[in-house]
Scaffold this motif. Structure first.
Motif, PDB file in Angstrom:
ATOM      1  N   ASN A 116      26.164 -25.134 -57.453  1.00 25.02           N
ATOM      2  CA  ASN A 116      26.828 -25.657 -56.252  1.00 25.02           C
ATOM      3  C   ASN A 116      28.296 -25.306 -56.278  1.00 25.02           C
ATOM      4  OD1 ASN A 116      28.199 -27.485 -57.878  1.00 25.02           O
ATOM      5  ND2 ASN A 116      26.722 -29.134 -57.530  1.00 25.02           N
ATOM      6  N   ASP A 117      29.044 -25.844 -55.319  1.00 25.41           N
ATOM      7  CA  ASP A 117      30.455 -25.480 -55.209  1.00 25.41           C
ATOM      8  C   ASP A 117      31.241 -25.835 -56.466  1.00 25.41           C
ATOM      9  OD1 ASP A 117      30.678 -26.299 -51.669  1.00 25.41           O
ATOM     10  OD2 ASP A 117      30.046 -24.461 -52.696  1.00 25.41           O
ATOM     11  N   PHE A 118      30.910 -27.003 -57.065  1.00 21.48           N
ATOM     12  CA  PHE A 118      31.674 -27.446 -58.225  1.00 21.48           C
ATOM     13  C   PHE A 118      31.490 -26.495 -59.404  1.00 21.48           C
ATOM     14  CE2 PHE A 118      32.293 -30.078 -62.051  1.00 21.48           C
ATOM     15  CZ  PHE A 118      33.586 -30.501 -61.814  1.00 21.48           C
ATOM     16  N   LEU A 119      30.257 -26.095 -59.677  1.00 18.52           N
ATOM     17  CA  LEU A 119      30.010 -25.206 -60.813  1.00 18.52           C
ATOM     18  C   LEU A 119      30.598 -23.823 -60.609  1.00 18.52           C
ATOM     19  CD1 LEU A 119      26.340 -26.139 -61.795  1.00 18.52           C
ATOM     20  CD2 LEU A 119      28.474 -26.854 -62.886  1.00 18.52           C
ATOM     21  N   SER A 120      30.790 -23.428 -59.342  1.00 18.59           N
ATOM     22  CA  SER A 120      31.349 -22.100 -59.070  1.00 18.59           C
ATOM     23  C   SER A 120      32.857 -22.135 -58.845  1.00 18.59           C
ATOM     24  CB  SER A 120      30.662 -21.495 -57.835  1.00 18.59           C
ATOM     25  OG  SER A 120      30.899 -22.309 -56.692  1.00 18.59           O
ATOM     26  N   TYR A 121      33.457 -23.303 -58.987  1.00 19.72           N
ATOM     27  CA  TYR A 121      34.914 -23.419 -58.808  1.00 19.72           C
ATOM     28  C   TYR A 121      35.639 -22.512 -59.797  1.00 19.72           C
ATOM     29  CZ  TYR A 121      39.599 -25.425 -59.270  1.00 19.72           C
ATOM     30  OH  TYR A 121      40.955 -25.590 -59.345  1.00 19.72           O
ATOM     31  N   SER A 122      36.662 -21.801 -59.289  1.00 15.70           N
ATOM     32  CA  SER A 122      37.399 -20.861 -60.146  1.00 15.70           C
ATOM     33  C   SER A 122      38.910 -21.008 -60.025  1.00 15.70           C
ATOM     34  CB  SER A 122      37.006 -19.421 -59.812  1.00 15.70           C
ATOM     35  OG  SER A 122      37.300 -19.126 -58.448  1.00 15.70           O
ATOM     36  N   GLY A 123      39.372 -21.940 -59.206  1.00 18.55           N
ATOM     37  CA  GLY A 123      40.808 -22.145 -59.091  1.00 18.55           C
ATOM     38  C   GLY A 123      41.198 -22.671 -57.735  1.00 18.55           C
ATOM     39  N   GLY A 124      42.457 -23.135 -57.635  1.00 22.54           N
ATOM     40  CA  GLY A 124      42.947 -23.666 -56.376  1.00 22.54           C
ATOM     41  C   GLY A 124      42.675 -25.151 -56.233  1.00 22.54           C
ATOM     42  N   ASP A 125      43.073 -25.712 -55.064  1.00 20.59           N
ATOM     43  CA  ASP A 125      42.830 -27.127 -54.787  1.00 20.59           C
ATOM     44  C   ASP A 125      41.409 -27.294 -54.287  1.00 20.59           C
ATOM     45  OD1 ASP A 125      45.438 -27.489 -55.482  1.00 20.59           O
ATOM     46  OD2 ASP A 125      46.187 -27.569 -53.421  1.00 20.59           O
ATOM     47  N   TYR A 126      40.756 -28.372 -54.723  1.00 24.19           N
ATOM     48  CA  TYR A 126      39.313 -28.471 -54.515  1.00 24.19           C
ATOM     49  C   TYR A 126      38.924 -29.844 -53.975  1.00 24.19           C
ATOM     50  CZ  TYR A 126      34.332 -28.605 -55.705  1.00 24.19           C
ATOM     51  OH  TYR A 126      32.959 -28.724 -55.673  1.00 24.19           O
ATOM     52  N   THR A 127      38.006 -29.842 -52.982  1.00 22.49           N
ATOM     53  CA  THR A 127      37.376 -31.056 -52.482  1.00 22.49           C
ATOM     54  C   THR A 127      35.885 -30.956 -52.739  1.00 22.49           C
ATOM     55  OG1 THR A 127      39.037 -31.419 -50.758  1.00 22.49           O
ATOM     56  CG2 THR A 127      36.898 -32.468 -50.451  1.00 22.49           C
ATOM     57  N   ASP A 128      35.340 -31.932 -53.463  1.00 19.29           N
ATOM     58  CA  ASP A 128      33.931 -31.886 -53.850  1.00 19.29           C
ATOM     59  C   ASP A 128      33.098 -32.522 -52.743  1.00 19.29           C
ATOM     60  OD1 ASP A 128      31.520 -31.800 -55.087  1.00 19.29           O
ATOM     61  OD2 ASP A 128      32.145 -32.799 -56.927  1.00 19.29           O
ATOM     62  N   VAL A 129      32.667 -31.723 -51.790  1.00 22.13           N
ATOM     63  CA  VAL A 129      31.918 -32.252 -50.647  1.00 22.13           C
ATOM     64  C   VAL A 129      30.480 -32.567 -51.003  1.00 22.13           C
ATOM     65  CG1 VAL A 129      33.381 -31.059 -48.977  1.00 22.13           C
ATOM     66  CG2 VAL A 129      31.361 -29.902 -49.882  1.00 22.13           C
ATOM     67  N   ASN A 130      29.996 -32.084 -52.159  1.00 18.32           N
ATOM     68  CA  ASN A 130      28.606 -32.303 -52.541  1.00 18.32           C
ATOM     69  C   ASN A 130      28.441 -33.379 -53.607  1.00 18.32           C
ATOM     70  OD1 ASN A 130      27.683 -30.214 -50.821  1.00 18.32           O
ATOM     71  ND2 ASN A 130      28.230 -28.681 -52.381  1.00 18.32           N
ATOM     72  N   CYS A 131      29.495 -34.155 -53.875  1.00 20.75           N
ATOM     73  CA  CYS A 131      29.412 -35.096 -54.991  1.00 20.75           C
ATOM     74  C   CYS A 131      28.312 -36.125 -54.788  1.00 20.75           C
ATOM     75  CB  CYS A 131      30.749 -35.772 -55.203  1.00 20.75           C
ATOM     76  SG  CYS A 131      31.252 -36.842 -53.834  1.00 20.75           S
ATOM     77  N   ALA A 132      28.059 -36.550 -53.524  1.00 22.90           N
ATOM     78  CA  ALA A 132      27.051 -37.577 -53.284  1.00 22.90           C
ATOM     79  C   ALA A 132      25.641 -36.997 -53.290  1.00 22.90           C
ATOM     80  CB  ALA A 132      27.330 -38.274 -51.956  1.00 22.90           C
ATOM     81  N   SER A 133      25.478 -35.789 -52.750  1.00 23.27           N
ATOM     82  CA  SER A 133      24.139 -35.206 -52.638  1.00 23.27           C
ATOM     83  C   SER A 133      23.711 -34.447 -53.887  1.00 23.27           C
ATOM     84  CB  SER A 133      24.086 -34.255 -51.420  1.00 23.27           C
ATOM     85  OG  SER A 133      25.044 -33.207 -51.578  1.00 23.27           O
TER      86      SER A 133
END
Length: 403
Positions: free
Chosen positions: A1-18
């Motif tokens: 998901n987006d979190f595991l593919s994060y590589s830098g910058g400011d981040y909002t975890d939109v999938n944290c609940a799902s």
């Protein structure tokens, strides 16, 4: 998901609940708009192992502020624990007074390690089974909240309440107790509860080896027990503060020094006065270098070069010699004429070798003129000069006679 593919910058975890991922994260810093967090996937993930979470409503929705724990680093010290009132039950006031009569305080428990130590001691002496009530199960300790604000402190007025094992955070109780079975902490307002209690005293001071950046610390006793000295020498830069501390009842005797700034040498300008010596004797002294001043009466003081000046400050020796004696009659005559003079007495001396007169004052056992010269120095030099002139005159006359 987006979190595991994060590589830098400011981040909002939109999938944290799902698509929640359970793992440990450490908050290491923040700005007005982001949290700087170290994740648990290693340095190859994200921004060298870190992620910058946006501080927005989504952070609240992701439960970023729940189940958080503060990592608190406190000073490591050993404590010696004992019972108040000879191990008999007593009120808080009686227990506290009993500890103080022994030069102790009610027990201070700075960490889980110390808490486990106390519980093991209590259970070894009084059993591990619960008793019939607070009087049997609770032991007085030094946690206090006298204003009942919920902001507890330790009775020694030094140790921070970093570790806290309270079973609840009720803010209307004054005095702390520890449960002998669970090790949990409780607070009570009762002045009449009679329970056993615990006293403590620190037996070591905390380790300063890595406390002062750029300094080498040497202990007189590596165990850092009472009386141990810690000596600081800056590897570079100037030392600010006291260079030698002493461990006293678990506390160092002064503020911890620091190293920094330019290393400034010290010079000695005979501040101790005439008749004194400095060891080692040289033109300048490096930062941290120690010297010994020896006065005319053989008393000594030790000083250390700190950022361009000696600490403690070198002051004039308090001379034990206050009597001056009349000079040799072949050297000078003095007015008034007597055998001994006291500090501050004024005389007029006339050199025998030549009709030269000057005023002298008795200072620390010697007559001194305004040029800081003694009668011996003034008249002696004049006598030598006259002898030289006479010798030259005789030699010149001998040469003329031969011609």
């Amino acid at each position: 998901n987006d979190f595991l593919s994060y590589s830098g910058g400011d981040y909002t975890d939109v999938n944290c609940a799902s698509d929640a991922k359970t793992h440990v994260m450490l908050l290491v810093g923040y700005t007005e708009s982001t949290f700087r967090i170290r994740a648990s996937y290693g340095p190859d993930w994200g921004d060298s192992g870190y992620v910058n979470y946006n501080r927005d409503d989504n952070a609240v929705n992701c439960n970023m502020f729940k189940n958080a724990y503060t990592i608190f680093v406190t000073t490591a010290r050993e404590f010696e624990y004992s019972y108040c009132n000879g191990g008999d039950k007593a009120t808080y006031a009686v227990c506290k007074a009993s500890c103080e009569d022994q030069g102790l305080t009610l027990a201070v428990i700075p960490s889980e390690y110390h808490n486990d130590q106390i519980v093991a001691m209590i259970q070894a002496d009084y059993g591990s089974s619960a008793g019939s009530g607070d009087s049997d199960n609770m032991f007085w300790m030094g946690l206090i909240d006298l204003e009942k604000t919920g902001d507890s402190s330790w009775i020694d007025n030094y140790t921070p309440v970093g570790y806290n094992n309270r079973e609840s955070y009720t803010s209307n109780k004054k005095w702390g107790l520890i449960h002998k079975v669970t090790g949990e902490w409780y607070t009570k307002n009762s002045e009449n509860l009679e329970a056993r209690g615990l006293c403590s005293k620190p037996t070591t001071c905390w380790d300063l080896s890595s406390y002062v950046s750029g300094a080498t610390v040497t202990y007189s006793d590596d165990a850092r027990t009472d009386g141990t000295t810690a000596s600081f020498v800056c590897n570079e830069g100037a030392l600010s503060g006291v260079s030698v501390l002493t461990c006293n009842s678990g506390l160092w005797s002064d503020d911890i020094p620091t190293c920094g700034g330019d290393s400034v040498s010290c010079t000695y300008n005979n501040e101790a006065g005439s008749g004194s010596t400095i060891n080692p004797s040289k033109s300048s002294y490096n930062n941290g270098e120690q010297v010994t001043i020896k006065c005319a009466d053989d008393s000594t003081t030790n000083h250390e070069c700190q950022a361009g000046s000696f600490s403690p400050t070198i002051t004039a020796c308090e001379s034990q010699v206050t009597t001056c004696y009349a000079p040799d009659e072949d050297l000078a005559t003095i007015v008034p004429m007597k055998s001994t003079f006291e500090e501050g007495d004024l005389v007029t001396a006339t050199c025998v070798a030549v009709n030269a007169t000057d005023n002298f004052v008795c200072e620390e056992g010697r007559f001194m003129n305004d040029d800081d010269k003694t009668i011996d120095a003034v008249c002696g030099c004049l006598a030598v000069a006259i002898n030289v002139v006479l010798l030259l005159s005789v030699t010149f006359l001998q040469l003329l006679t031969r011609q």
